[in-house]
Design a protein around this motif. Structure first.
Motif, PDB file in Angstrom:
ATOM      1  N   UNK A  37       0.829  -1.204   0.000  1.00 60.28           N
ATOM      2  CA  UNK A  37       0.000   0.000   0.000  1.00 60.28           C
ATOM      3  C   UNK A  37       0.864   1.254   0.000  1.00 60.28           C
ATOM      4  N   UNK A  38       0.295   2.326  -0.536  1.00 63.28           N
ATOM      5  CA  UNK A  38       0.962   3.627  -0.534  1.00 63.28           C
ATOM      6  C   UNK A  38      -0.055   4.684  -0.117  1.00 63.28           C
ATOM      7  N   UNK A  39       0.417   5.627   0.669  1.00 63.34           N
ATOM      8  CA  UNK A  39      -0.410   6.758   1.088  1.00 63.34           C
ATOM      9  C   UNK A  39       0.136   8.006   0.405  1.00 63.34           C
ATOM     10  N   UNK A  40      -0.740   8.711  -0.304  1.00 61.44           N
ATOM     11  CA  UNK A  40      -0.371   9.947  -0.989  1.00 61.44           C
ATOM     12  C   UNK A  40      -1.282  11.047  -0.460  1.00 61.44           C
ATOM     13  N   UNK A  41      -0.836  11.768   0.573  1.00 61.18           N
ATOM     14  CA  UNK A  41      -1.677  12.839   1.110  1.00 61.18           C
ATOM     15  C   UNK A  41      -1.751  14.017   0.149  1.00 61.18           C
ATOM     16  N   UNK A  42      -2.631  14.926   0.441  1.00 58.71           N
ATOM     17  CA  UNK A  42      -2.842  16.136  -0.337  1.00 58.71           C
ATOM     18  C   UNK A  42      -1.547  16.946  -0.370  1.00 58.71           C
ATOM     19  N   UNK A  43      -1.091  17.333  -1.556  1.00 55.72           N
ATOM     20  CA  UNK A  43       0.095  18.163  -1.728  1.00 55.72           C
ATOM     21  C   UNK A  43      -0.359  19.622  -1.750  1.00 55.72           C
ATOM     22  N   UNK A  44      -0.122  20.397  -0.700  1.00 54.91           N
ATOM     23  CA  UNK A  44      -0.581  21.783  -0.706  1.00 54.91           C
ATOM     24  C   UNK A  44       0.149  22.620  -1.758  1.00 54.91           C
ATOM     25  N   UNK A  45      -0.556  23.611  -2.271  1.00 50.61           N
ATOM     26  CA  UNK A  45      -0.002  24.519  -3.275  1.00 50.61           C
ATOM     27  C   UNK A  45       0.484  25.780  -2.576  1.00 50.61           C
ATOM     28  N   UNK A  46       1.805  25.886  -2.396  1.00 54.51           N
ATOM     29  CA  UNK A  46       2.410  27.067  -1.783  1.00 54.51           C
ATOM     30  C   UNK A  46       3.052  27.959  -2.840  1.00 54.51           C
ATOM     31  N   UNK A  47       2.651  27.774  -4.089  1.00 50.87           N
ATOM     32  CA  UNK A  47       3.290  28.485  -5.193  1.00 50.87           C
ATOM     33  C   UNK A  47       2.596  29.785  -5.562  1.00 50.87           C
ATOM     34  N   UNK A  48       1.429  30.053  -4.994  1.00 52.25           N
ATOM     35  CA  UNK A  48       0.630  31.217  -5.401  1.00 52.25           C
ATOM     36  C   UNK A  48       0.341  31.185  -6.896  1.00 52.25           C
ATOM     37  N   UNK A  49      -0.024  30.006  -7.375  1.00 56.78           N
ATOM     38  CA  UNK A  49      -0.237  29.807  -8.808  1.00 56.78           C
ATOM     39  C   UNK A  49      -1.467  30.531  -9.341  1.00 56.78           C
ATOM     40  N   UNK A  50      -2.443  30.730  -8.508  1.00 59.94           N
ATOM     41  CA  UNK A  50      -3.692  31.297  -8.982  1.00 59.94           C
ATOM     42  C   UNK A  50      -4.635  30.245  -9.543  1.00 59.94           C
ATOM     43  N   UNK A  51      -4.170  29.018  -9.662  1.00 58.43           N
ATOM     44  CA  UNK A  51      -5.008  27.907 -10.110  1.00 58.43           C
ATOM     45  C   UNK A  51      -5.482  27.170  -8.864  1.00 58.43           C
ATOM     46  N   UNK A  52      -6.734  27.339  -8.522  1.00 58.61           N
ATOM     47  CA  UNK A  52      -7.264  26.797  -7.279  1.00 58.61           C
ATOM     48  C   UNK A  52      -7.269  25.285  -7.174  1.00 58.61           C
ATOM     49  N   UNK A  53      -7.222  24.600  -8.306  1.00 56.76           N
ATOM     50  CA  UNK A  53      -7.301  23.140  -8.271  1.00 56.76           C
ATOM     51  C   UNK A  53      -5.977  22.459  -8.606  1.00 56.76           C
ATOM     52  N   UNK A  54      -4.868  23.169  -8.557  1.00 56.97           N
ATOM     53  CA  UNK A  54      -3.573  22.594  -8.914  1.00 56.97           C
ATOM     54  C   UNK A  54      -3.214  21.416  -8.002  1.00 56.97           C
ATOM     55  N   UNK A  55      -3.451  21.552  -6.717  1.00 58.05           N
ATOM     56  CA  UNK A  55      -3.168  20.463  -5.773  1.00 58.05           C
ATOM     57  C   UNK A  55      -4.023  19.239  -6.074  1.00 58.05           C
ATOM     58  N   UNK A  56      -5.301  19.475  -6.350  1.00 57.59           N
ATOM     59  CA  UNK A  56      -6.186  18.353  -6.683  1.00 57.59           C
ATOM     60  C   UNK A  56      -5.711  17.629  -7.932  1.00 57.59           C
ATOM     61  N   UNK A  57      -5.342  18.391  -8.937  1.00 56.87           N
ATOM     62  CA  UNK A  57      -4.879  17.785 -10.190  1.00 56.87           C
ATOM     63  C   UNK A  57      -3.623  16.950  -9.969  1.00 56.87           C
ATOM     64  N   UNK A  58      -2.678  17.487  -9.172  1.00 53.30           N
ATOM     65  CA  UNK A  58      -1.454  16.737  -8.891  1.00 53.30           C
ATOM     66  C   UNK A  58      -1.771  15.441  -8.158  1.00 53.30           C
ATOM     67  N   UNK A  59      -2.634  15.501  -7.150  1.00 55.27           N
ATOM     68  CA  UNK A  59      -2.966  14.290  -6.398  1.00 55.27           C
ATOM     69  C   UNK A  59      -3.615  13.226  -7.275  1.00 55.27           C
ATOM     70  N   UNK A  60      -4.506  13.642  -8.152  1.00 56.25           N
ATOM     71  CA  UNK A  60      -5.159  12.684  -9.053  1.00 56.25           C
ATOM     72  C   UNK A  60      -4.122  12.017  -9.961  1.00 56.25           C
ATOM     73  N   UNK A  61      -3.217  12.820 -10.523  1.00 57.48           N
ATOM     74  CA  UNK A  61      -2.198  12.271 -11.419  1.00 57.48           C
ATOM     75  C   UNK A  61      -1.281  11.305 -10.661  1.00 57.48           C
ATOM     76  N   UNK A  62      -0.862  11.683  -9.457  1.00 57.04           N
ATOM     77  CA  UNK A  62       0.023  10.812  -8.666  1.00 57.04           C
ATOM     78  C   UNK A  62      -0.662   9.503  -8.295  1.00 57.04           C
ATOM     79  N   UNK A  63      -1.885   9.593  -7.821  1.00 56.26           N
ATOM     80  CA  UNK A  63      -2.618   8.378  -7.436  1.00 56.26           C
ATOM     81  C   UNK A  63      -2.793   7.470  -8.647  1.00 56.26           C
TER      82      UNK A  63
END
Length: 171
Positions: A37-63
């Motif tokens: 098993x692997x646990x992939x917690x939410x990766x917070x966005x500390x980049x001030x990207x302006x894209x509100x769903x960047x963290x969600x997109x990264x988590x989906x791709x990683x999972x």
């Protein structure tokens, strides 16, 4: 002829003996015994990207990468996991990449950097802590919002691929 049959029999027996020592997926990722098993917690966005769903997109791709390209199952928390991939989106940029003769931007480049840590829960020390960067270009003259989103998705795919490759290269 009998000599060839003997060698074939010996090779098959040795193959059966070692079958099961390592699990193997079709991507070439062999997984150490006991790592299911692997646990992939939410990766917070500390980049001030302006894209509100960047963290969600990264988590989906990683999972998707870790679950679909290996035999690992996704754990709901660190206590249930054999391995943990954790991190943070540290930077996001969307800058001109090439300028045309009329001094207008022909291509913009989206660059995303993620700092990540990979660790087996049975070990005290991390396997690695590394920054990963993905880049992709798009034409800002043709639908700039969709172009930036697609470039960000491509950059996130690159980051996820590199994380996956670094994690499985030790297997």
């Amino acid at each position: 002829m009998a000599w060839n049959k003997t060698w074939v029999t010996i090779i098959l027996c040795v193959g059966f003996l070692f079958n099961g020592c390592l699990r193997y997926s079709f991507t070439g990722a062999s997984i150490p015994p006991g790592v299911d098993t692997i646990y992939i917690p939410f990766f917070p966005d500390q980049s001030n990207s302006g894209l509100g769903d960047l963290s969600d997109r990264l988590n989906v791709v990683l999972i998707n990468r870790f679950v679909n390209q290996s035999s690992l199952q996704l754990a709901n928390n660190e206590a249930e996991a054999d391995a943990v991939l954790d991190g943070v989106i540290t930077s996001y940029s969307n800058r001109p990449f090439s300028i045309g003769g009329d001094e207008q931007t022909n291509q913009n480049q989206v660059t995303i950097t993620v700092r990540a840590t990979f660790q087996y829960t049975s070990q005290d020390e991390e396997e690695w802590t590394t920054s990963f960067t993905g880049r992709s270009n798009y034409d800002p003259a043709e639908n700039p919002i969709e172009g930036e989103n697609e470039a960000a998705n491509t950059a996130l795919e690159q980051v996820a691929n590199n994380m996956f490759n670094d994690a499985v290269s030790n297997w």
